[in-house]
Design an enzyme around this catalytic site. Structure first.
Site, PDB file in Angstrom:
ATOM      1  N   CYS A 125     -24.154  -8.597   0.909  1.00  0.00           N
ATOM      2  CA  CYS A 125     -23.858  -8.551   2.340  1.00  0.00           C
ATOM      3  C   CYS A 125     -24.977  -9.183   3.165  1.00  0.00           C
ATOM      4  O   CYS A 125     -26.128  -9.239   2.734  1.00  0.00           O
ATOM      5  CB  CYS A 125     -23.715  -7.109   2.782  1.00  0.00           C
ATOM      6  SG  CYS A 125     -22.517  -6.186   1.827  1.00  0.00           S
ATOM      7  N   ARG A 139     -25.417 -16.127   0.218  1.00  0.00           N
ATOM      8  CA  ARG A 139     -25.687 -14.876  -0.498  1.00  0.00           C
ATOM      9  C   ARG A 139     -24.438 -14.346  -1.203  1.00  0.00           C
ATOM     10  O   ARG A 139     -24.531 -13.454  -2.030  1.00  0.00           O
ATOM     11  CB  ARG A 139     -26.192 -13.826   0.494  1.00  0.00           C
ATOM     12  CG  ARG A 139     -27.508 -14.226   1.144  1.00  0.00           C
ATOM     13  CD  ARG A 139     -27.877 -13.252   2.225  1.00  0.00           C
ATOM     14  NE  ARG A 139     -28.173 -11.942   1.679  1.00  0.00           N
ATOM     15  CZ  ARG A 139     -29.378 -11.506   1.370  1.00  0.00           C
ATOM     16  NH1 ARG A 139     -30.412 -12.279   1.555  1.00  0.00           N
ATOM     17  NH2 ARG A 139     -29.561 -10.305   0.886  1.00  0.00           N
ATOM     18  N   TRP A 177     -19.767  -7.978   1.093  1.00  0.00           N
ATOM     19  CA  TRP A 177     -19.516  -8.122  -0.346  1.00  0.00           C
ATOM     20  C   TRP A 177     -18.948  -6.772  -0.753  1.00  0.00           C
ATOM     21  O   TRP A 177     -19.636  -5.753  -0.694  1.00  0.00           O
ATOM     22  CB  TRP A 177     -20.843  -8.430  -1.030  1.00  0.00           C
ATOM     23  CG  TRP A 177     -20.896  -8.251  -2.503  1.00  0.00           C
ATOM     24  CD1 TRP A 177     -21.053  -7.085  -3.186  1.00  0.00           C
ATOM     25  CD2 TRP A 177     -20.830  -9.270  -3.490  1.00  0.00           C
ATOM     26  NE1 TRP A 177     -21.084  -7.317  -4.523  1.00  0.00           N
ATOM     27  CE2 TRP A 177     -20.952  -8.646  -4.749  1.00  0.00           C
ATOM     28  CE3 TRP A 177     -20.680 -10.664  -3.432  1.00  0.00           C
ATOM     29  CZ2 TRP A 177     -20.926  -9.346  -5.937  1.00  0.00           C
ATOM     30  CZ3 TRP A 177     -20.661 -11.352  -4.619  1.00  0.00           C
ATOM     31  CH2 TRP A 177     -20.778 -10.715  -5.864  1.00  0.00           C
ATOM     32  N   ASN A 223     -25.754  -3.051   5.109  1.00  0.00           N
ATOM     33  CA  ASN A 223     -25.931  -3.560   3.747  1.00  0.00           C
ATOM     34  C   ASN A 223     -26.420  -2.403   2.904  1.00  0.00           C
ATOM     35  O   ASN A 223     -27.260  -1.625   3.371  1.00  0.00           O
ATOM     36  CB  ASN A 223     -27.015  -4.642   3.694  1.00  0.00           C
ATOM     37  CG  ASN A 223     -26.582  -5.930   4.334  1.00  0.00           C
ATOM     38  OD1 ASN A 223     -25.448  -6.057   4.791  1.00  0.00           O
ATOM     39  ND2 ASN A 223     -27.496  -6.888   4.387  1.00  0.00           N
ATOM     40  N   GLY A 224     -25.944  -2.294   1.673  1.00  0.00           N
ATOM     41  CA  GLY A 224     -26.392  -1.197   0.813  1.00  0.00           C
ATOM     42  C   GLY A 224     -25.218  -0.308   0.458  1.00  0.00           C
ATOM     43  O   GLY A 224     -24.058  -0.663   0.676  1.00  0.00           O
ATOM     44  N   GLU A 238     -32.082 -19.096 -20.928  1.00  0.00           N
ATOM     45  CA  GLU A 238     -31.931 -19.468 -19.521  1.00  0.00           C
ATOM     46  C   GLU A 238     -30.884 -20.580 -19.374  1.00  0.00           C
ATOM     47  O   GLU A 238     -30.050 -20.554 -18.464  1.00  0.00           O
ATOM     48  CB  GLU A 238     -33.294 -19.899 -18.954  1.00  0.00           C
ATOM     49  CG  GLU A 238     -33.266 -20.472 -17.547  1.00  0.00           C
ATOM     50  CD  GLU A 238     -32.641 -19.571 -16.503  1.00  0.00           C
ATOM     51  OE1 GLU A 238     -32.420 -18.372 -16.746  1.00  0.00           O
ATOM     52  OE2 GLU A 238     -32.336 -20.082 -15.402  1.00  0.00           O
ATOM     53  N   LYS A 286     -27.489 -20.465 -17.177  1.00  0.00           N
ATOM     54  CA  LYS A 286     -27.169 -21.484 -16.156  1.00  0.00           C
ATOM     55  C   LYS A 286     -25.754 -21.996 -16.365  1.00  0.00           C
ATOM     56  O   LYS A 286     -24.969 -22.088 -15.429  1.00  0.00           O
ATOM     57  CB  LYS A 286     -28.109 -22.691 -16.259  1.00  0.00           C
ATOM     58  CG  LYS A 286     -29.439 -22.753 -15.619  1.00  0.00           C
ATOM     59  CD  LYS A 286     -29.619 -22.357 -14.214  1.00  0.00           C
ATOM     60  CE  LYS A 286     -29.369 -20.931 -13.932  1.00  0.00           C
ATOM     61  NZ  LYS A 286     -30.439 -20.048 -13.604  1.00  0.00           N
ATOM     62  N   GLU A 331     -23.025 -19.290 -15.575  1.00  0.00           N
ATOM     63  CA  GLU A 331     -22.938 -18.944 -14.161  1.00  0.00           C
ATOM     64  C   GLU A 331     -22.207 -19.996 -13.346  1.00  0.00           C
ATOM     65  O   GLU A 331     -21.415 -19.688 -12.479  1.00  0.00           O
ATOM     66  CB  GLU A 331     -24.348 -18.879 -13.552  1.00  0.00           C
ATOM     67  CG  GLU A 331     -25.100 -17.630 -13.787  1.00  0.00           C
ATOM     68  CD  GLU A 331     -26.405 -17.650 -13.005  1.00  0.00           C
ATOM     69  OE1 GLU A 331     -26.583 -16.769 -12.172  1.00  0.00           O
ATOM     70  OE2 GLU A 331     -27.250 -18.549 -13.230  1.00  0.00           O
ATOM     71  N   HIS A 380     -27.866 -15.121 -39.940  1.00  0.00           N
ATOM     72  CA  HIS A 380     -27.551 -13.687 -39.905  1.00  0.00           C
ATOM     73  C   HIS A 380     -26.275 -13.402 -39.112  1.00  0.00           C
ATOM     74  O   HIS A 380     -26.052 -12.267 -38.717  1.00  0.00           O
ATOM     75  CB  HIS A 380     -28.740 -12.906 -39.349  1.00  0.00           C
ATOM     76  CG  HIS A 380     -29.986 -13.107 -40.154  1.00  0.00           C
ATOM     77  ND1 HIS A 380     -30.151 -12.556 -41.404  1.00  0.00           N
ATOM     78  CD2 HIS A 380     -31.098 -13.855 -39.929  1.00  0.00           C
ATOM     79  CE1 HIS A 380     -31.325 -12.937 -41.898  1.00  0.00           C
ATOM     80  NE2 HIS A 380     -31.913 -13.726 -41.011  1.00  0.00           N
ATOM     81  N   LYS A 434     -26.545 -14.049  -4.275  1.00  0.00           N
ATOM     82  CA  LYS A 434     -27.905 -14.563  -4.446  1.00  0.00           C
ATOM     83  C   LYS A 434     -28.911 -13.454  -4.717  1.00  0.00           C
ATOM     84  O   LYS A 434     -29.713 -13.552  -5.620  1.00  0.00           O
ATOM     85  CB  LYS A 434     -28.320 -15.365  -3.211  1.00  0.00           C
ATOM     86  CG  LYS A 434     -29.711 -15.993  -3.316  1.00  0.00           C
ATOM     87  CD  LYS A 434     -29.803 -16.998  -4.452  1.00  0.00           C
ATOM     88  CE  LYS A 434     -31.188 -17.602  -4.612  1.00  0.00           C
ATOM     89  NZ  LYS A 434     -31.323 -18.247  -5.927  1.00  0.00           N
TER      90      LYS A 434
HETATM   91  O1  M6R Z   1     -34.150 -12.612  -6.816  1.00  0.00           O
HETATM   92  P1  M6R Z   1     -34.352 -12.306  -8.264  1.00  0.00           P
HETATM   93  O2  M6R Z   1     -35.132 -13.300  -8.998  1.00  0.00           O
HETATM   94  O3  M6R Z   1     -34.927 -10.923  -8.487  1.00  0.00           O
HETATM   95  O4  M6R Z   1     -32.895 -12.292  -8.893  1.00  0.00           O
HETATM   96  C1  M6R Z   1     -32.667 -11.896 -10.215  1.00  0.00           C
HETATM   97  C2  M6R Z   1     -31.303 -12.323 -10.702  1.00  0.00           C
HETATM   98  O5  M6R Z   1     -30.306 -11.690  -9.963  1.00  0.00           O
HETATM   99  C3  M6R Z   1     -31.117 -13.843 -10.623  1.00  0.00           C
HETATM  100  O6  M6R Z   1     -32.101 -14.522 -11.329  1.00  0.00           O
HETATM  101  C4  M6R Z   1     -29.736 -14.243 -11.171  1.00  0.00           C
HETATM  102  O7  M6R Z   1     -29.694 -14.055 -12.550  1.00  0.00           O
HETATM  103  C5  M6R Z   1     -29.430 -15.696 -10.780  1.00  0.00           C
HETATM  104  N1  M6R Z   1     -28.044 -15.811 -10.453  1.00  0.00           N
HETATM  105  C6  M6R Z   1     -29.792 -16.659 -11.849  1.00  0.00           C
HETATM  106  O8  M6R Z   1     -29.355 -17.954 -11.615  1.00  0.00           O
END
Ligand code: M6R
Length: 604
Positions: free
Chosen positions: A2, A27, A74, A100-101, A481, A485, A488, A504, A599
Site C-alpha cells: 500500500c 510498490r 494492496w 498501510n499495515g 539470485e 530474477k 519473478e 543427488h 516492492k
Molecule cells: O527491500 P528488501 O531488500 O528488504 O526486500 C527484500 C525482498 O522482498 C526483495 O529482495 C524481493 O525478493 C525482490 N522482489 C527481489 O527482486
C-alpha cells in the site's frame, strides 16, 4: 504494498495527490482512492478498483480543495474492490483514514462495534479505525486518534482527516513507514519519499510509536501518549529525476544499466590505498570490537538474502570469520540462540521489510549487536541498527531488484576487506582486492555491451516451461539470485541447485525441454563445474553457461570478464539480470510490476 500520500497547503490538492499516487505505483497495488476536504468542509471521496488512471477518470470536474489524503491499496482483508479501497470513513462521514499495515485484532473490534450498532461498508481492517476515531469525543483530533490506536494491535502507517478539524492532517506510525515532507507554507505526507521529492527534499521520518500533526505552515511530532518529540528535517540526497525512467522503456532496464555508476558510487571515498583497506564510517565498531567478533550472521529476504549469501562467503574468505546468511523471515520464528560474540548484519534495499525489521528488533531485545546494510537512508532498519553502511545504489523503483543486489554485494566486499585487514588479511591481498573492486565499473560496462547477444539468447530460451540454475560455492548464490530474477519477472518456473548436488536428485529432471543455466567461473572449481556440464550434456540437456571462457559442452556461453576469484560473483549475475529482462520482454510481461509482487513487503 500500500501507499499513502497527503497534502495540506494552498494548492489544488487533487492533481498533487494523483501525481503522488502515480509515483507510488511501483510498490504494487490493486485499487486506489482519494479524499479531500471540499469548500463546504465536507469530506469528498472517490475510489476505484484497478489503476490510478481509473481513479483519475472518476474524479469529478469540480473537485476543489487544498487538503487531502490518498492511497493505493494492496488487498489483505477483503478482495480488491471499490468498497474496500481506502480512504475509509466512519458512518457519519466525518473521519477519513488511509492505512498501510495490518490491524491484527480487527475482527474482534469489528464484532464489538457491530454489536454496538455500527454498520460496516467494507471488509477491511482499516474501517475499524475510522469508526473508533469517529466515536471518540476527546477534545482534539490528536487525542481521538491516539485513543483509537491504543485499542488496536498490529502495524500501521495512517493519515487521518476530520471534518471538525479541517486545518490539519494527523498521521501515526507503527511498523509501516510514514515520511513528512516539509514545504513552504505547505506540508506533505507519504509512505515513501518517492511521492514527495518533486515538491520538497526536506523530510522527517517518523519512528514507531510517533504521531504528527500537519498544518499548512507548521508541523509537530509527538508520541501516542502526547509527549512532544524532536524532529529535525533532513535533506533527501536522491534527485527527483532519479525516479524517472530516463529514456528507458522500463525501470528494470534503467536500473540494470545504472550499475556502472552505482558501483562507482558505493566505492567512492572509501578506499584507503595506503593501508590497503577501506573506511566505512558508520559501522560504529572499533578495531578491538571487530577483532572480538567470533561469527557473523546475515539476515535478509529475497534478493537481499542472496546478496547476504555472497557476503557471507566474502567475509569467510577475506576476514576468515565464520559467516552464514539466513532468511530473516525464518530466523525470527525459530527462537534462535542469540550469541554475544556474533555480529548480526541485516540487509535490505528498502530498509522497511517487516520480517527483517522484526528480526532486528528481536535481536536488539536480546542484547545483540546489529549492523545494517541498507539502501534507503533513514529507513526503519537503518535507524534500528547499531551501525552499518549504506549501499548508495540510488532509488530502485522496479519491483525486481537488480542494481541494489550488485551494490549490496560490493558493500559486503568492502566490509569483508575492512574486517580482513584488521585481522589476518595481508597487505598484498588487500591491494589485490582493491584493484579488483576498481575494475568492476569498467567490467560491468563491458557486460552491458553484450546485451544484443543476451537478447537473442533470451528469445531462444523463452519457450522453456522450467529452467534449472546451477553453481558451485561462489557460483551457487549467483544461480539462486538469477533463478529468482527469472521467475519473478518472466513467470517461468526456475529452480537453483548447487552443481555438486546434481547427482543427488535434480539430474532426473534433465531432458531437452529443461534448459540448465550454469555458472562456471575460472577458479579452482572449474573442472568440477565442467564435469557437471558433461553430465547434463550426456542426458541431452540444453546448457547456457555464464563463464570466463566459452564452454565446449554448453550450447551457448555468455562470456564475462574475469576479476579476482572472490569478486567474480558480483559480475556473473549481471548478464543473467539482462537474460531475465529480455525473456520477460519476449513473453510480454509487465516487467516493472510483476503480478502478485510488491516492492517493499512491510507486512508479514
Ligand atoms: O527491500 P528488501 O531488500 O528488504 O526486500 C527484500 C525482498 O522482498 C526483495 O529482495 C524481493 O525478493 C525482490 N522482489 C527481489 O527482486
Amino acid at each position: 504494498m500500500c501507499g499513502i500520500v497527503g497534502y495540506i497547503g494552498r494548492r489544488d490538492v487533487a492533481p498533487l495527490l494523483l501525481e503522488g499516487l502515480q509515483r507510488l505505483e511501483y510498490r504494487g497495488y490493486d485499487s486506489a482512492g482519494v479524499v479531500i476536504s471540499g469548500k463546504s468542509g465536507d469530506l469528498r471521496t472517490v475510489k476505484a478498483k484497478g489503476r490510478v488512471r481509473e481513479l483519475e477518470s472518476r474524479i469529478p470536474k469540480r473537485f476543489a480543495g487544498t487538503t487531502g489524503i490518498a492511497h493505493t491499496r494492496w488487498a489483505t482483508h477483503g478482495a480488491p474492490s471499490d468498497e474496500n479501497a481506502h480512504p475509509h470513513l466512519d458512518t457519519a462521514g466525518t473521519v477519513a483514514v488511509v492505512h498501510n499495515g495490518i490491524i491484527d485484532n480487527a475482527s474482534e473490534l469489528r464484532a464489538k462495534l457491530t454489536a454496538d450498532g455500527v454498520v460496516f461498508a467494507s471488509e477491511t481492517d482499516t474501517e475499524v479505525l475510522a469508526h473508533l476515531i469517529g466515536r471518540s469525543d476527546a477534545e482534539t483530533l490528536e487525542k481521538r486518534v491516539s485513543e483509537a490506536l491504543r485499542a488496536v494491535e498490529g502495524t500501521y502507517g495512517i493519515a487521518v482527516m476530520h471534518k471538525e478539524f479541517p486545518d490539519r492532517i494527523v498521521v501515526a506510525r507503527n511498523g509501516s513507514p510514514v515520511v513528512l515532507g516539509i514545504g513552504e507554507k505547505e506540508m506533505f505526507v507519504a509512505s515513501d519519499v518517492a511521492a514527495l521529492v518533486t515538491h520538497t527534499r526536506q523530510v522527517v521520518t517518523l519512528g514507531d510509536g510517533e504521531m504528527a500533526t500537519l498544518k499548512a505552515d507548521d508541523f509537530r511530532t509527538y508520541t501516542t501518549e502526547g509527549s512532544l518529540t524532536t524532529a529535525t528535517p533532513t535533506t533527501v540526497e536522491w534527485e527527483a529525476e532519479s525516479y524517472d525512467m530516463g529514456g528507458h522503456d522500463t525501470y528494470m532496464h534503467k536500473e540494470i544499466v545504472e550499475q556502472v555508476e552505482a558501483v562507482d558510487r558505493v566505492l567512492r571515498g572509501r578506499i584507503d590505498d595506503r593501508f590497503a583497506t577501506v573506511h566505512l564510517g558508520g559501522l560504529n565498531l572499533d578495531p578491538g570490537e571487530a577483532r572480538r567478533v567470533r561469527r557473523i550472521k546475515i539476515l535478509g529476504c529475497g534478493t537481499s538474502y542472496h546478496a547476504g549469501q555472497i557476503g557471507a562467503q566474502l567475509i569467510e574468505e577475506l576476514a576468515r570469520i565464520p559467516a552464514d546468511a539466513e532468511p530473516a523471515s525464518e530466523f525470527r520464528y525459530r527462537n534462535p540462540v542469540v550469541d554475544p560474540d556474533t555480529l548480526y548484519v541485516a540487509v535490505s534495499q528498502s530498509g522497511e521489510t517487516y520480517d527483517v525489521l522484526a528480526a532486528v528488533q528481536e535481536l536488539k531485545r536480546k542484547g545483540a549487536r546489529v549492523l545494517g546494510i541498507v539502501n534507503v537512508v533513514g529507513s526503519a532498519i537503518a535507524r534500528e541498527a547499531d551501525g552499518g553502511t549504506y549501499v548508495h545504489a540510488g532509488p530502485e523503483v522496479c519491483v525486481v531488484s537488480t542494481k541494489c543486489f550488485t551494490n549490496t554485494v560490493v558493500a559486503f566486499a568492502l566490509l569483508a576487506l575492512h574486517l580482513g585487514r584488521i585481522r589476518d588479511l595481508s597487505v598484498a591481498d588487500g591491494k589485490r582486492i582493491i584493484e579488483g573492486l576498481r575494475r568492476l565499473p569498467g567490467q560491468i560496462d563491458e557486460i552491458l555491451k553484450t546485451e544484443p547477444e543476451i537478447k537473442q539468447l533470451a528469445k531462444q530460451y523463452a519457450d522453456a516451461r522450467s529452467m534449472l540454475f546451477i553453481g558451485r560455492v561462489r557460483g551457487y548464490p549467483v544461480a539462486r539470485e538469477a533463478s529468482l530474477k527469472l521467475k519473478e519477472v518472466s513467470y517461468i518456473h526456475a529452480e537453483a541447485y548447487p552443481a555438486s548436488e546434481l547427482k543427488h536428485g535434480p539430474l532426473a529432471l534433465i531432458e531437452p525441454a529443461m534448459p540448465t543455466v550454469a555458472i562456471v567461473p575460472d577458479d579452482d572449481l572449474l573442472e568440477k563445474n565442467r564435469a557437471a556440464l558433461e553430465e547434463i550434456k550426456a542426458r541431452s540437456g540444453r546448457i547456457l553457461a555464464v563463464a570466463h571462457q566459452p564452454q565446449e559442452k554448453a550450447d551457448h556461453t555468455i562470456v564475462v570478464p574475469k576479476n579476482e576469484d572472490e569478486l567474480d560473483p558480483i559480475l556473473m549475475g549481471i548478464p543473467l539480470q539482462l537474460f531475465a529482462y529480455h525473456t520477460a520482454l519476449a513473453l510480454g510481461r509487465d516487467i516493472d510490476k510483476p503480478r502478485n509482487l510488491a516492492k517493499s513487503v512491510t507486512v508479514e
